[in-house]
Scaffold this motif. Structure first.
Motif, short mmCIF file in Angstrom:
data_model
loop_
_atom_site.label_atom_id
_atom_site.label_comp_id
_atom_site.label_asym_id
_atom_site.label_seq_id
_atom_site.Cartn_x
_atom_site.Cartn_y
_atom_site.Cartn_z
N PRO A 112 0.82 -1.27 -0.09
CA PRO A 112 0.05 0.10 0.01
C PRO A 112 0.72 1.01 0.17
O PRO A 112 0.27 1.78 -0.41
CB PRO A 112 -0.86 -0.40 1.45
CG PRO A 112 -0.15 -0.48 2.47
CD PRO A 112 0.87 -2.36 1.62
N TYR A 113 2.22 1.74 0.15
CA TYR A 113 2.76 2.66 -0.06
C TYR A 113 3.62 3.19 -1.33
O TYR A 113 3.96 1.87 -1.91
CB TYR A 113 4.11 1.78 1.21
CG TYR A 113 3.48 1.73 2.38
CD1 TYR A 113 3.01 2.48 3.18
CD2 TYR A 113 3.95 0.53 2.83
CE1 TYR A 113 2.43 2.49 4.50
CE2 TYR A 113 2.81 -0.01 4.20
CZ TYR A 113 2.31 1.08 4.65
OH TYR A 113 1.94 0.71 6.18
N LYS A 114 3.97 4.01 -1.22
CA LYS A 114 4.27 4.34 -2.60
C LYS A 114 5.97 4.09 -2.39
O LYS A 114 6.43 3.94 -3.40
CB LYS A 114 4.37 6.57 -2.91
CG LYS A 114 4.53 6.59 -4.01
CD LYS A 114 4.46 7.53 -4.46
CE LYS A 114 4.94 8.50 -5.23
NZ LYS A 114 4.08 10.00 -5.53
N LYS B 292 5.82 -3.67 2.37
CA LYS B 292 5.33 -3.68 3.45
C LYS B 292 6.09 -3.63 4.53
O LYS B 292 5.97 -4.06 5.30
CB LYS B 292 3.53 -4.23 2.88
CG LYS B 292 2.95 -4.15 4.48
CD LYS B 292 1.30 -4.79 4.24
CE LYS B 292 0.93 -5.33 5.22
NZ LYS B 292 1.54 -5.49 6.78
N LYS B 293 6.50 -5.39 3.87
CA LYS B 293 7.31 -5.92 5.29
C LYS B 293 8.68 -4.88 5.51
O LYS B 293 8.79 -4.53 6.41
CB LYS B 293 7.87 -6.73 3.89
CG LYS B 293 9.19 -6.54 3.36
CD LYS B 293 9.97 -7.96 2.55
CE LYS B 293 10.39 -7.56 1.10
NZ LYS B 293 12.19 -8.30 1.71
N ALA C 189 10.68 -2.08 9.84
CA ALA C 189 10.57 -0.71 10.80
C ALA C 189 10.05 -0.13 11.87
O ALA C 189 10.54 0.05 12.95
CB ALA C 189 11.13 0.61 9.89
N LYS C 190 9.03 -0.03 11.40
CA LYS C 190 7.68 0.13 12.75
C LYS C 190 8.37 -0.86 14.40
O LYS C 190 8.38 0.05 14.95
CB LYS C 190 6.63 -0.36 11.96
CG LYS C 190 6.01 -0.07 13.07
CD LYS C 190 3.72 0.01 12.47
CE LYS C 190 3.15 -0.03 13.64
NZ LYS C 190 1.83 0.30 13.33
N TRP D 139 15.89 -2.41 10.33
CA TRP D 139 15.83 -1.28 10.20
C TRP D 139 16.43 -0.22 11.33
O TRP D 139 15.26 -0.57 11.88
CB TRP D 139 14.59 -0.48 9.48
CG TRP D 139 13.98 -1.10 8.03
CD1 TRP D 139 14.12 -2.05 7.48
CD2 TRP D 139 14.44 -0.24 6.97
NE1 TRP D 139 14.03 -1.78 5.50
CE2 TRP D 139 13.86 -0.71 5.62
CE3 TRP D 139 14.49 1.50 6.89
CZ2 TRP D 139 14.24 0.02 4.60
CZ3 TRP D 139 14.56 2.14 5.64
CH2 TRP D 139 14.19 1.57 4.53
N LEU D 140 17.03 0.24 11.47
CA LEU D 140 17.82 0.80 12.93
C LEU D 140 17.37 2.82 12.72
O LEU D 140 17.75 3.49 11.88
CB LEU D 140 19.73 1.02 12.94
CG LEU D 140 19.17 -0.98 13.45
CD1 LEU D 140 20.92 -0.58 13.08
CD2 LEU D 140 18.63 -1.37 13.98
N VAL D 141 17.44 3.33 14.08
CA VAL D 141 16.88 4.89 14.40
C VAL D 141 18.63 5.18 13.54
O VAL D 141 19.18 5.47 14.27
CB VAL D 141 16.15 4.48 16.04
CG1 VAL D 141 16.72 6.47 15.90
CG2 VAL D 141 15.30 4.12 15.91
N SER D 142 18.06 6.15 12.73
CA SER D 142 19.43 7.22 11.99
C SER D 142 19.20 8.18 13.02
O SER D 142 19.99 9.14 12.85
CB SER D 142 19.19 6.81 11.06
OG SER D 142 18.08 7.59 10.27
N ASP D 143 18.01 8.48 13.21
CA ASP D 143 18.04 10.08 14.05
C ASP D 143 16.43 9.92 14.53
O ASP D 143 15.13 9.47 14.67
CB ASP D 143 18.37 11.41 12.71
CG ASP D 143 17.77 12.60 14.12
OD1 ASP D 143 18.66 12.97 15.11
OD2 ASP D 143 18.00 13.53 12.07
#
Length: 195
Positions: A64-66, A70-71, A76-77, A182-186
């Protein structure tokens, strides 16, 4: 006058009929084919037997994302929410524990800052420990993997009695690392309200 009969070679006659036969066969073939839309913008989809509209709907629900799959958004979520949960929780006996607990969800640069930052929140008699009660997030569909995370929590005093409820809002940016995570970069604390 004497009329001469010309004889056509057999190869010439066969060639002539072949020239007429090929276009005729193509026209006949197109005539017997069912009507098929002839748009260059038609999107081909594989439809399972008995699938029909459901197969197309399933594809739209999966992606559903541009900008991201989704995975990837789901992965990341989880890390964005886990980071915010760990960073928000607070224990007065070990005031820098929340920063250290957030390290596994962050890039090496952010992890280093968290480890070297020192104690960010000082415990008080009334706000000695904060427990997270609920975490939710919204993905902002864009070129960057960005989430707005809402963390609800409760502060307890040094005797373990409930003091107050809090809501903390984070802006969290994530980056895809070579490890595949996916890791927090900021990140930034957008708002920290007491209720």
């Amino acid at each position: 006058t004497k009329q001469t009969k010309r004889k056509l070679p057999k190869k010439g006659i066969i060639g002539f009929f072949l020239i007429l036969l090929i276009p005729g066969a193509l026209i006949f073939y197109q005539w017997i084919q069912p009507d098929v839309p002839k748009s260059s913008k038609t999107k081909e989809t594989v439809v399972e037997v008995g699938g029909g509209k459901e197969a197309t709907d399933k594809q739209e629900k999966e992606e559903p994302y541009k900008y991201h799959y989704k995975k990837d958004v789901d992965a990341a979520k989880v890390n964005a929410e886990s980071f915010a949960r760990a960073y928000t929780a607070f224990n007065g006996a070990r005031p820098d524990e929340n920063q250290l607990n957030a390290v596994p969800y962050a890039t090496p640069e952010i992890s280093l800052k968290l480890q070297n930052q020192g104690q960010e929140v000082r415990p008080t008699v009334d706000m000695y420990q904060r427990q997270v009660t609920k975490v939710s997030s919204d993905y902002e569909d864009g070129a960057d993997m960005y989430f707005k995370v809402k963390v609800e929590g409760t502060f307890f005093n040094d005797k373990g009695k409930k003091f107050m409820d809090t809501v903390t809002l984070y802006n969290i940016l994530l980056r895809h690392e070579e490890s595949g995570k996916w890791l927090v970069s900021d990140f930034s604390v957008q708002q920290d309200d007491e209720r």
